[in-house]
Design an enzyme around this catalytic site. Structure first.
Site, PDB file in Angstrom:
ATOM      1  N   SER A 161       0.858  -1.190   0.000  1.00 27.64           N
ATOM      2  CA  SER A 161       0.000   0.000   0.000  1.00 27.64           C
ATOM      3  C   SER A 161       0.885   1.228   0.000  1.00 27.64           C
ATOM      4  O   SER A 161       2.074   1.165   0.328  1.00 27.64           O
ATOM      5  CB  SER A 161      -0.876  -0.007   1.256  1.00 27.64           C
ATOM      6  OG  SER A 161      -1.516   1.239   1.467  1.00 27.64           O
ATOM      7  N   TYR A 174      -2.593  -0.941  10.347  1.00 24.18           N
ATOM      8  CA  TYR A 174      -2.524  -1.115   8.896  1.00 24.18           C
ATOM      9  C   TYR A 174      -1.188  -0.606   8.357  1.00 24.18           C
ATOM     10  O   TYR A 174      -0.503  -1.288   7.592  1.00 24.18           O
ATOM     11  CB  TYR A 174      -3.682  -0.362   8.241  1.00 24.18           C
ATOM     12  CG  TYR A 174      -3.783  -0.551   6.752  1.00 24.18           C
ATOM     13  CD1 TYR A 174      -4.402  -1.679   6.219  1.00 24.18           C
ATOM     14  CD2 TYR A 174      -3.266   0.394   5.873  1.00 24.18           C
ATOM     15  CE1 TYR A 174      -4.503  -1.860   4.849  1.00 24.18           C
ATOM     16  CE2 TYR A 174      -3.361   0.226   4.504  1.00 24.18           C
ATOM     17  CZ  TYR A 174      -3.977  -0.907   3.995  1.00 24.18           C
ATOM     18  OH  TYR A 174      -4.061  -1.080   2.635  1.00 24.18           O
TER      19      TYR A 174
END
Length: 279
Positions: A161, A174
């Site tokens: 990401s 995350y």
């Protein structure tokens, strides 16, 4: 380049939801000839895996049926990536069902547990790390255990990401999990290089999938945007190419890294962010 993956088998975890990154990746590989194993958890098993955020068995079957329209074979295999035995069985299934394991894409992830730091519970932290980081480690290890004896190399790609490069509020676990993938990938690439197995990350910015739509609503509210549309317009304005990512953007990058054209690329974390993430 039609046919780049003829005779190869790909496993894509977290690929059991319509409109998701995993589905787009599986479709891209199938379009170029790969046999594909569609894998997702298949059912809700605890509060961290709500039914609306996971791929169910029926949805997985429908996606596999779509992939077969491209002329190759496709199968499904439910797998909870938090369980080593299930991940290892997924790797074995690829060989049993399709004859080999050549490509493994670690796409399964939790991106829907977002809270202010002081509201994060230990269970929240563990849920995200267990799927996003430990699950990728299990996938990488299982794939390597099958690919090494085959003796013909392989491709392992982790869907990281933009959060693997930069920090974001309300996304502590995350962001930590995706940063961890960078270290995991760099180390694994060194060890697996002797076997001609490449290991790389793809780092997309925001993509409006089903999960992405939830994130849009959440962060529009958190940031005080007038509407989701206003939030998305502000996002597009800070991206040099003028729009958020699409599933196909990530799928194209994965296909490249899985191809022979990327045979000399390993240990990398490739941004697919329209220029938003510059490092």
């Amino acid at each position: 380049m039609a046919g780049r993956f003829e005779g190869k088998t790909a496993v894509v975890t977290g690929s059991g939801r319509r409109g998701g990154l995993g589905e787009a990746i599986a479709r891209r590989l199938a379009q170029e000839g790969a046999a594909v194993v569609v894998s997702d958890i298949g059912r809700s098993v605890d509060p961290s895996t709500p039914a609306g955020m996971i791929g169910g068995t029926e949805e997985m079957e429908a996606i596999a049926a779509d992939l077969r329209q491209y002329g190759g074979s496709a199968s499904i295999r439910p797998c909870d990536v938090r369980r080593w035995d299930e991940v290892r069985a997924l790797a074995d299934h690829a060989v049993e069902a399709h004859g080999s394991l050549d490509i493994w894409v670690n796409n399964a992830g939790i991106g829907y547990i977002m809270k202010p730091l002081m509201e994060v519970h230990p269970e929240d932290w563990s849920a995200v790390i267990d799927v996003n980081l430990t699950g990728c480690f299990y996938g990488l290890k299982a794939a390597a255990e099958v690919m090494i004896p085959q003796g013909k190399g392989g491709r392992i790609v982790n869907i990281a990401s933009q959060a693997a490069k930069s920090g974001f509020p309300h996304a502590q676990a995350y962001t930590a999990s995706k940063h961890g993938l960078v270290g995991l990938t760099r180390s694994a690439a060194i060890e697996l290089g002797a076997h001609q197995i490449t290991v790389n990350n793809v780092c997309p910015n925001h993509v409006t999938t089903g999960l992405g739509a939830w994130q849009n609503e959440y962060f529009a509210k958190v940031t005080g945007a007038a509407s989701v549309e206003a939030y998305l317009a502000a996002m597009a304005a800070r991206i040099p190419l003028g729009r958020p990512g699409k599933p196909e953007d990530t799928a194209d990058a994965v296909a490249f890294l899985c191809s022979d054209e990327a045979r000399y690329i390993t240990a990398e974390s490739l941004n697919v962010s329209g220029g938003e993430e510059p490092h």
